[in-house]
Design a protein around this motif. Structure first.
Motif, PDB file in Angstrom:
ATOM      1  N   LEU A  66       0.825  -1.204   0.000  1.00 50.73           N
ATOM      2  CA  LEU A  66       0.000   0.000   0.000  1.00 50.73           C
ATOM      3  C   LEU A  66       0.860   1.256   0.000  1.00 50.73           C
ATOM      4  N   PHE A  67       1.910   1.280   0.809  1.00 51.88           N
ATOM      5  CA  PHE A  67       2.763   2.456   0.903  1.00 51.88           C
ATOM      6  C   PHE A  67       3.577   2.655  -0.375  1.00 51.88           C
ATOM      7  N   ARG A  68       4.007   1.555  -0.992  1.00 48.92           N
ATOM      8  CA  ARG A  68       4.777   1.668  -2.231  1.00 48.92           C
ATOM      9  C   ARG A  68       3.931   2.265  -3.342  1.00 48.92           C
ATOM     10  N   ARG A  69       2.667   1.896  -3.403  1.00 45.10           N
ATOM     11  CA  ARG A  69       1.771   2.473  -4.411  1.00 45.10           C
ATOM     12  C   ARG A  69       1.609   3.983  -4.172  1.00 45.10           C
ATOM     13  N   HIS A  70       1.505   4.387  -2.894  1.00 47.17           N
ATOM     14  CA  HIS A  70       1.374   5.816  -2.577  1.00 47.17           C
ATOM     15  C   HIS A  70       2.528   6.614  -3.173  1.00 47.17           C
ATOM     16  N   GLY A  71       3.720   6.037  -3.122  1.00 47.20           N
ATOM     17  CA  GLY A  71       4.900   6.745  -3.605  1.00 47.20           C
ATOM     18  C   GLY A  71       5.044   6.771  -5.104  1.00 47.20           C
ATOM     19  N   LEU A  72       4.128   6.105  -5.817  1.00 48.27           N
ATOM     20  CA  LEU A  72       4.209   6.059  -7.283  1.00 48.27           C
ATOM     21  C   LEU A  72       2.934   6.582  -7.947  1.00 48.27           C
ATOM     22  N   GLU A  73       2.140   7.344  -7.211  1.00 48.74           N
ATOM     23  CA  GLU A  73       0.874   7.819  -7.743  1.00 48.74           C
ATOM     24  C   GLU A  73       1.049   8.857  -8.855  1.00 48.74           C
ATOM     25  N   SER A  74       2.051   9.701  -8.744  1.00 46.67           N
ATOM     26  CA  SER A  74       2.209  10.774  -9.733  1.00 46.67           C
ATOM     27  C   SER A  74       3.047  10.316 -10.920  1.00 46.67           C
ATOM     28  N   ASP A  75       2.816  10.958 -12.068  1.00 49.25           N
ATOM     29  CA  ASP A  75       3.605  10.662 -13.268  1.00 49.25           C
ATOM     30  C   ASP A  75       5.085  10.937 -13.018  1.00 49.25           C
ATOM     31  N   ALA A  76       5.380  12.042 -12.329  1.00 48.94           N
ATOM     32  CA  ALA A  76       6.772  12.418 -12.068  1.00 48.94           C
ATOM     33  C   ALA A  76       7.470  11.366 -11.217  1.00 48.94           C
ATOM     34  N   ALA A  77       6.768  10.833 -10.224  1.00 54.31           N
ATOM     35  CA  ALA A  77       7.364   9.815  -9.350  1.00 54.31           C
ATOM     36  C   ALA A  77       7.681   8.551 -10.135  1.00 54.31           C
ATOM     37  N   ARG A  78       6.772   8.146 -10.996  1.00 54.99           N
ATOM     38  CA  ARG A  78       7.002   6.929 -11.783  1.00 54.99           C
ATOM     39  C   ARG A  78       8.145   7.136 -12.774  1.00 54.99           C
ATOM     40  N   HIS A  79       8.207   8.331 -13.354  1.00 55.66           N
ATOM     41  CA  HIS A  79       9.300   8.621 -14.293  1.00 55.66           C
ATOM     42  C   HIS A  79      10.641   8.589 -13.573  1.00 55.66           C
ATOM     43  N   LEU A  80      10.720   9.216 -12.407  1.00 52.65           N
ATOM     44  CA  LEU A  80      11.967   9.211 -11.629  1.00 52.65           C
ATOM     45  C   LEU A  80      12.354   7.792 -11.243  1.00 52.65           C
ATOM     46  N   SER A  81      11.378   7.005 -10.792  1.00 49.55           N
ATOM     47  CA  SER A  81      11.639   5.626 -10.398  1.00 49.55           C
ATOM     48  C   SER A  81      12.261   4.837 -11.547  1.00 49.55           C
ATOM     49  N   ASN A  82      11.721   5.004 -12.742  1.00 51.28           N
ATOM     50  CA  ASN A  82      12.227   4.215 -13.855  1.00 51.28           C
ATOM     51  C   ASN A  82      13.569   4.720 -14.369  1.00 51.28           C
ATOM     52  N   CYS A  83      13.809   6.024 -14.255  1.00 53.53           N
ATOM     53  CA  CYS A  83      15.141   6.546 -14.580  1.00 53.53           C
ATOM     54  C   CYS A  83      16.190   5.923 -13.656  1.00 53.53           C
ATOM     55  N   GLY A  93      12.232   5.896  -2.785  1.00 55.45           N
ATOM     56  CA  GLY A  93      10.830   5.496  -2.715  1.00 55.45           C
ATOM     57  C   GLY A  93      10.242   5.806  -1.352  1.00 55.45           C
ATOM     58  N   LYS A  94      11.034   5.622  -0.322  1.00 53.13           N
ATOM     59  CA  LYS A  94      10.584   5.943   1.041  1.00 53.13           C
ATOM     60  C   LYS A  94      10.248   7.429   1.153  1.00 53.13           C
ATOM     61  N   GLU A  95      11.111   8.291   0.633  1.00 54.67           N
ATOM     62  CA  GLU A  95      10.873   9.727   0.710  1.00 54.67           C
ATOM     63  C   GLU A  95       9.655  10.131  -0.112  1.00 54.67           C
ATOM     64  N   ARG A  96       9.465   9.502  -1.273  1.00 57.11           N
ATOM     65  CA  ARG A  96       8.275   9.806  -2.080  1.00 57.11           C
ATOM     66  C   ARG A  96       7.005   9.390  -1.347  1.00 57.11           C
ATOM     67  N   MET A  97       7.071   8.239  -0.690  1.00 51.13           N
ATOM     68  CA  MET A  97       5.916   7.750   0.068  1.00 51.13           C
ATOM     69  C   MET A  97       5.561   8.723   1.193  1.00 51.13           C
ATOM     70  N   LEU A  98       6.568   9.156   1.938  1.00 46.18           N
ATOM     71  CA  LEU A  98       6.325  10.078   3.042  1.00 46.18           C
ATOM     72  C   LEU A  98       5.780  11.420   2.547  1.00 46.18           C
ATOM     73  N   ALA A  99       6.332  11.870   1.411  1.00 48.41           N
ATOM     74  CA  ALA A  99       5.857  13.135   0.841  1.00 48.41           C
ATOM     75  C   ALA A  99       4.416  13.014   0.382  1.00 48.41           C
ATOM     76  N   ALA A 100       4.082  11.883  -0.226  1.00 52.46           N
ATOM     77  CA  ALA A 100       2.708  11.667  -0.709  1.00 52.46           C
ATOM     78  C   ALA A 100       1.729  11.645   0.452  1.00 52.46           C
ATOM     79  N   LEU A 101       2.124  11.038   1.556  1.00 57.26           N
ATOM     80  CA  LEU A 101       1.241  10.987   2.715  1.00 57.26           C
ATOM     81  C   LEU A 101       1.094  12.353   3.365  1.00 57.26           C
ATOM     82  N   ARG A 102       2.167  13.135   3.366  1.00 58.67           N
ATOM     83  CA  ARG A 102       2.080  14.498   3.904  1.00 58.67           C
ATOM     84  C   ARG A 102       1.121  15.349   3.074  1.00 58.67           C
ATOM     85  N   ASP A 103       1.199  15.196   1.740  1.00 54.33           N
ATOM     86  CA  ASP A 103       0.335  15.946   0.839  1.00 54.33           C
ATOM     87  C   ASP A 103      -1.123  15.531   0.982  1.00 54.33           C
TER      88      ASP A 103
END
Length: 228
Positions: free
Chosen positions: A173-190, A218-228
């Motif tokens: 569940l938390f990993r999905r939160h960190g990949l919700e945005s297009d930018a996050a998925r693009h960064l992850s794949n880069c 991914g951890k930081e993206r997840m935390l940022a997504a939850l803060r938002d």
């Protein structure tokens, strides 16, 4: 009889082909897939009857498979309420991310020493496919999970792979939160592409460092997504 076989779903045929010893594993994998794809999320109640009907089996094997998943901390039993997809706190998730990062980094160091040219080419192709899947998290996330599992498996250390998988399952569940945005998925794949560059150069230290950093990112993206 022929009509009955024809009416079976592909999943039910798969279940029918397995002996009872592996049936529980098939059921457990199907349930995990429901979580990976977002059909089930943390806190959702698992309907044993519906799952049994979906698989074309009785409730007994489903119940036993759920007990196995409970031991793996993917689901939890709540008295007088039934079985639920396990929920974990943000603090616990952050701790699990740190553990997962170390395991992923170790797997990278080992994989860089033994990966074949064909295996690397296959991984490159999958990263390109992930890039095409970037617009949709429901498509991207399951492929991302599979790519990570493949990288860990290339370490040729089954115990490490099991430990990584156990920790990762609690974080779906938390990993999905960190990949919700297009930018996050693009960064992850880069970052995936950078990892494969280090692997291609047969650089265990760089591969391990990049793979550990990938999980921490991914951890930081997840935390940022939850803060938002």
């Amino acid at each position: 009889m022929a009509e009955q076989v024809q009416a079976m779903t592909a999943l039910q045929r798969r279940v029918a082909e397995h002996q009872s010893s592996s049936l529980l594993q098939v059921i457990a994998e199907e349930l995990e897939q429901l979580i990976i794809t977002g059909v089930l999320t943390g806190g959702d109640r698992i309907n044993e009857s519906s799952l049994a009907a979906r698989l074309g089996v009785s409730r007994g094997p489903v119940r036993e498979a759920l007990r196995r998943l409970e031991r793996g901390k993917l689901v939890e039993f709540r008295t007088n309420r039934g079985m639920f997809v396990r929920e974990i706190s943000v603090d616990e998730a952050a701790q699990l991310y740190d553990i997962r990062a170390s395991l992923f980094g170790l797997a990278g160091r080992l994989a860089a020493e033994r990966i074949s040219a064909q295996q690397l080419a296959d991984l490159r192709e999958r990263v390109e496919q992930l890039q095409a899947a970037v617009p949709a998290v429901d498509d991207y996330y399951p492929r991302n999970v599979d790519l990570h599992r493949t990288l860990v498996a290339l370490s040729a250390n089954p115990r490490l792979a099991d430990l990584y998988d156990d920790v990762s399952k609690e974080l779906h569940l938390f990993r999905r939160h960190g990949l919700e945005s297009d930018a996050a998925r693009h960064l992850s794949n880069c970052q995936h592409a950078e990892i494969l560059d280090a692997v291609e150069h047969r650089d265990p230290a760089a591969t391990g460092r990049l793979m550990e950093a990938h999980i921490l990112s991914g951890k930081e993206r997840m935390l940022a997504a939850l803060r938002d």
